[in-house]
Design an enzyme around this catalytic site. Structure first.
Site, PDB file in Angstrom:
ATOM      1  N   GLU A   1       0.800  -1.235   0.000  1.00  0.00           N
ATOM      2  CA  GLU A   1       0.000   0.000   0.000  1.00  0.00           C
ATOM      3  C   GLU A   1       0.833   1.285   0.000  1.00  0.00           C
ATOM      4  O   GLU A   1       0.607   2.181   0.811  1.00  0.00           O
ATOM      5  CB  GLU A   1      -0.956  -0.011   1.203  1.00  0.00           C
ATOM      6  CG  GLU A   1      -1.885  -1.202   1.192  1.00  0.00           C
ATOM      7  CD  GLU A   1      -2.799  -1.276   2.415  1.00  0.00           C
ATOM      8  OE1 GLU A   1      -2.754  -0.371   3.255  1.00  0.00           O
ATOM      9  OE2 GLU A   1      -3.546  -2.256   2.513  1.00  0.00           O
TER      10      GLU A   1
ATOM     11  N   ASN B   1       2.027  -5.199  -3.151  1.00  0.00           N
ATOM     12  CA  ASN B   1       0.619  -5.505  -2.862  1.00  0.00           C
ATOM     13  C   ASN B   1      -0.141  -4.212  -2.575  1.00  0.00           C
ATOM     14  O   ASN B   1       0.339  -3.371  -1.810  1.00  0.00           O
ATOM     15  CB  ASN B   1       0.578  -6.417  -1.621  1.00  0.00           C
ATOM     16  CG  ASN B   1      -0.778  -7.022  -1.350  1.00  0.00           C
ATOM     17  OD1 ASN B   1      -1.380  -7.630  -2.239  1.00  0.00           O
ATOM     18  ND2 ASN B   1      -1.268  -6.885  -0.126  1.00  0.00           N
TER      19      ASN B   1
ATOM     20  N   HIS C   1     -10.556  -5.767  -2.376  1.00  0.00           N
ATOM     21  CA  HIS C   1     -11.623  -5.526  -1.397  1.00  0.00           C
ATOM     22  C   HIS C   1     -12.713  -4.728  -2.112  1.00  0.00           C
ATOM     23  O   HIS C   1     -12.515  -3.549  -2.426  1.00  0.00           O
ATOM     24  CB  HIS C   1     -11.103  -4.710  -0.209  1.00  0.00           C
ATOM     25  CG  HIS C   1     -10.055  -5.421   0.589  1.00  0.00           C
ATOM     26  ND1 HIS C   1     -10.314  -6.568   1.313  1.00  0.00           N
ATOM     27  CD2 HIS C   1      -8.740  -5.151   0.786  1.00  0.00           C
ATOM     28  CE1 HIS C   1      -9.218  -6.964   1.914  1.00  0.00           C
ATOM     29  NE2 HIS C   1      -8.244  -6.132   1.614  1.00  0.00           N
TER      30      HIS C   1
ATOM     31  N   GLU D   1      -6.436 -10.579  -1.276  1.00  0.00           N
ATOM     32  CA  GLU D   1      -7.250 -10.329  -0.074  1.00  0.00           C
ATOM     33  C   GLU D   1      -8.730 -10.226  -0.452  1.00  0.00           C
ATOM     34  O   GLU D   1      -9.463  -9.370   0.044  1.00  0.00           O
ATOM     35  CB  GLU D   1      -6.798  -9.036   0.619  1.00  0.00           C
ATOM     36  CG  GLU D   1      -5.331  -9.026   0.984  1.00  0.00           C
ATOM     37  CD  GLU D   1      -4.876  -7.770   1.711  1.00  0.00           C
ATOM     38  OE1 GLU D   1      -5.728  -6.985   2.179  1.00  0.00           O
ATOM     39  OE2 GLU D   1      -3.653  -7.567   1.800  1.00  0.00           O
TER      40      GLU D   1
ATOM     41  N   ASP E   1     -12.477  -9.988  -0.905  1.00  0.00           N
ATOM     42  CA  ASP E   1     -13.779 -10.032  -0.234  1.00  0.00           C
ATOM     43  C   ASP E   1     -14.693  -9.051  -0.954  1.00  0.00           C
ATOM     44  O   ASP E   1     -14.233  -8.048  -1.510  1.00  0.00           O
ATOM     45  CB  ASP E   1     -13.702  -9.782   1.283  1.00  0.00           C
ATOM     46  CG  ASP E   1     -12.967  -8.528   1.691  1.00  0.00           C
ATOM     47  OD1 ASP E   1     -12.732  -7.637   0.841  1.00  0.00           O
ATOM     48  OD2 ASP E   1     -12.626  -8.399   2.883  1.00  0.00           O
TER      49      ASP E   1
END
Ligand code: G3I
Length: 476
Positions: free
Chosen positions: A162, A204, A241, A270, A272
Site C-alpha cells: 500500500e 501488494n 476488497h 485479499e 472479499d
C-alpha cells in the site's frame, strides 16, 4: 462432446456479460475433466492455488479449521506477520504468533504468503516515531530479519504494501517510509531478495483493480520501471476488497493481463466482496474468471473464512456464513474454478542474485535476423544436470537442453526424491504432474538449431536428501 455438467456450466457462463465474455472463449476451449469438489482442488485443475487469510484465533475453532484444511492450500497470516507483531521492540523479534500459523500451514501441506514486510500501517510504536536514514536502516533490518527467519518457508512475500495514494494523483502515499526517499521500495525488494532468494517478491495494494484508475497506472509504471532496471520483483498482489463504492470493474482481466505482460505473476491476495446471494456470487465468479483468463494469474486468496471473522463483518463479504455454511458465493466460485481457463504458468523468480550486475549495456545488436523462421524440428535433445549453489536447507540446480538437429520446441522432466521439494524455478514454465515431478517447457519460443542450448534452473529444499534430481528431455 459435452457432459451435462459442462453444458450447465456453459449455460450459466453465457448468461454473464462483460468480464465473463472476455474469458468465455478460453473457458470453452478447455477439455473435459473431473470437477474439483473443494476450492483448492478446483483451482489446482488449472495449476492455481486457492488461499485464505487466517488469524491465530482460528486455531481455537475446530469448525473453522476444518474448512481451512478442506478448502484452501495457501495461507496468509491476517495480522500476525506484520511489522508490529514481528518486532514489537527494536531488535527483539517475536515469532510466536507467526510461527503458529506458518507451522500449522506447513504441517498440513499448505503454502504460505508472507504479509507484509514493509508498510506504513501497523508499524510498532518505536518505528512510527522514526524518520530519515535511521528509519531506512530500521526498515531494512526488519525486512532482512523477518525474511531471513522464514527463509525457505514462504511462497510469496508482500514485500511492500500500500505505498501509493488513493485518488487521482498517481503519487506515492505520504508516510514516514516515503519520507526516507523515493527508492525505499526498491531497497526493500533488494533486501528481501538477499534474505530469501527462493521466495517470490510481490508489491501488494488495493484500489488497483480498475485499469483506468490513476493508482493502477502508477503501480503499473513502477513495476515496469523495476523490471527495466532489474529491481527484483516477481509478482503484484491485487487485494481486491470490493463494495458498492468500489465495485468489481468490468476491465479487471485487462488490468491483470497488462501487469502480467510486464513479466510478473499476478495474484489476488485479499478478496472479499460486500453483498449476499446470487448477486455477490456473480461478482466472485467474475473475479475468478478474470484470473483464469490470465496465465500468469497464479492464485486467489480470500480475506478470511467466515463472514463473522471478517475485518468488515457487517458487509458479509466472504464465502462462508457465521456457522461455516457454504454461501451462494462459494458455489459460484467453485463452479467458476471448475469451468476452467488458461493453465497457470508462474514465471520463475530470479533465485539467488548474481553476484555482479552487468556494468554496461550490450554494445552489439543481436546478429540473427529476427525475420528468420525458427528451425522446424525433426531433431532430438539431451538434458544435462549441473549443480548450482548449496545452502544448509536447499540447493540450486541447472538443466541444460542441447539440440541434436533442429528442434522446434522441447519439454524437460525433472524428478526429485522425497522429502525433496522444488520451491523455486526460473527461465522456463513449470507444471506439476505430481509432487516430486516437474515438467518444464520454454517460457517463450523453444526452437533451437542443431547444437544450440537453452537452460533453466530451480531450487530444491532437500530435507536432508542431497541426491541429484533426474532429468530428461523430449523434442518436437
Ligand atoms: O487484538 C486486538 C485486541 O486485543 C483489542 O482489544 C482490539 C481493540 O481494537 O484490537 C485488536 O487488534 C485489532 C486487529 O485487527 C485484530 O483483530 C486491531 O485493532 C485492528 O486494527 C486490526 O485490523 C486489521 C487491519 O488490517 C489493520 O490495518 C484487520 O484485522 C486486518 O484484516 C486488516 O488487513 C488489511 C491487510 O493487512 C492489508 N490490506 C487491507 C486489509 C483490510 O484492512
Amino acid at each position: 462432446m459435452t457432459t451435462p455438467r459442462q453444458r450447465h456450466r456453459r449455460g450459466r457462463l453465457a448468461a454473464v456479460g462483460g468480464l465473463a465474455a472476455a474469458a468465455l472463449a478460453i473457458t470453452l476451449a478447455v477439455p473435459a475433466q473431473a470437477a474439483g469438489s473443494t476450492l483448492q482442488a478446483a483451482a489446482a485443475e488449472t495449476n492455481r492455488y486457492f488461499g485464505t487469510a487466517m488469524a491465530a484465533h482460528y486455531l481455537n475453532n475446530s469448525t473453522t479449521m476444518n474448512v481451512v484444511n478442506r478448502e484452501f492450500n495457501m495461507i496468509t497470516a491476517e495480522n500476525e506477520m506484520k511489522m508490529d507483531a514481528m518486532q514489537p521492540n527494536r531488535g527483539q523479534f517475536n515469532w510466536s504468533s507467526g510461527d503458529r500459523i506458518v507451522n500449522w500451514a506447513r504441517q498440513n501441506g499448505k503454502q504460505v504468503r508472507g504479509h507484509a514486510l514493509a508498510w506504513h500501517s501497523q508499524q510498532p510504536g518505536w518505528m512510527e516515531s522514526m524518520s530519515g536514514p535511521s528509519l531506512r536502516t530500521a526498515m531494512l533490518e526488519h525486512v532482512t530479519g523477518v525474511a531471513t527467519y522464514y527463509r525457505g518457508k514462504i511462497h510469496s512475500w508482500d514485500v511492500v504494501n500500500e505505498a501509493f495514494a488513493d485518488g487521482n494523483s498517481g503519487a506515492r502515499r505520504s508516510s514516514n517510509l516515503q519520507g526516507t526517499g523515493n527508492d525505499w521500495i526498491e531497497a526493500a525488494f533488494r533486501a528481501a531478495r538477499a534474505a530469501d532468494p527462493g521466495a517470490k517478491l510481490c508489491y501488494n495494494d488495493y484500489n488497483t483493480d480498475n485499469w483506468s484508475h490513476a493508482k493502477t497506472q502508477a503501480v503499473y509504471n513502477m513495476v515496469r520501471d523495476f523490471k527495466s532496471r532489474g529491481v527484483p520483483i516477481d509478482c503484484v498482489g491485487f487485494q481486491a476488497h470490493f463494495n458498492s463504492g468500489n465495485p468489481v470493474p468490468s476491465n479487471y482481466h485487462t488490468t491483470l493481463g497488462n501487469f502480467a505482460a510486464l513479466g510478473v505473476d499476478v495474484q489476488i491476495t485479499e478478496l472479499d466482496i460486500q453483498g449476499s446471494g446470487n448477486s455477490q456470487g456473480e461478482q466472485f465468479r467474475g473475479i475468478v474468471q478474470a484470473c483464469l483468463s490470465v496465465a500468469r494469474c497464479t492464485g486467489i486468496t480470500v480475506w478470511g473464512v467466515k463472514d463473522t471473522d471478517s475485518w468488515r463483518a457487517s458487509d458479509t463479504p466472504l464465502l462462508f456464513d457465521g456457522n461455516a455454511n457454504k454461501k451462494a458465493a462459494y458455489n459460484y466460485t467453485l463452479d467458476a474454478l471448475n469451468a476452467g481457463g488458461t493453465t497457470a504458468t508462474p514465471g520463475g523468480q530470479a533465485g539467488p542474485q548474481p553476484t555482479q550486475q552487468p556494468t554496461q549495456q550490450p554494445t552489439q545488436q543481436p546478429t540473427a535476423n529476427p525475420t528468420t523462421p525458427p528451425p522446424t524440428g525433426g531433431g532430438t535433445c539431451t538434458a544435462t544436470y549441473s549443480e548450482g549453489e548449496k545452502w544448509n536447507d536447499r540447493f540450486n540446480g541447472v538443466v541444460t537442453i542441447r539440440a541434436n538437429g533442429n528442434i522446434s520446441s522441447w519439454t524437460s522432466t525433472v524428478t526429485v526424491r522425497s522429502p525433496q521439494r522444488i520451491i523455486a524455478t526460473w527461465n522456463a514454465s513449470p507444471t506439476w504432474p505430481s509432487a516430486n515431478v516437474m515438467v518444464m517447457r520454454p517460457a517463450g519460443g523453444g526452437a533451437l538449431a542443431n547444437g544450440q542450448t537453452a537452460s533453466f534452473g530451480f531450487t530444491v529444499q532437500h530435507g536432508g536428501n542431497w541426491t541429484w534430481p533426474t532429468v530428461s528431455c523430449s523434442a518436437s
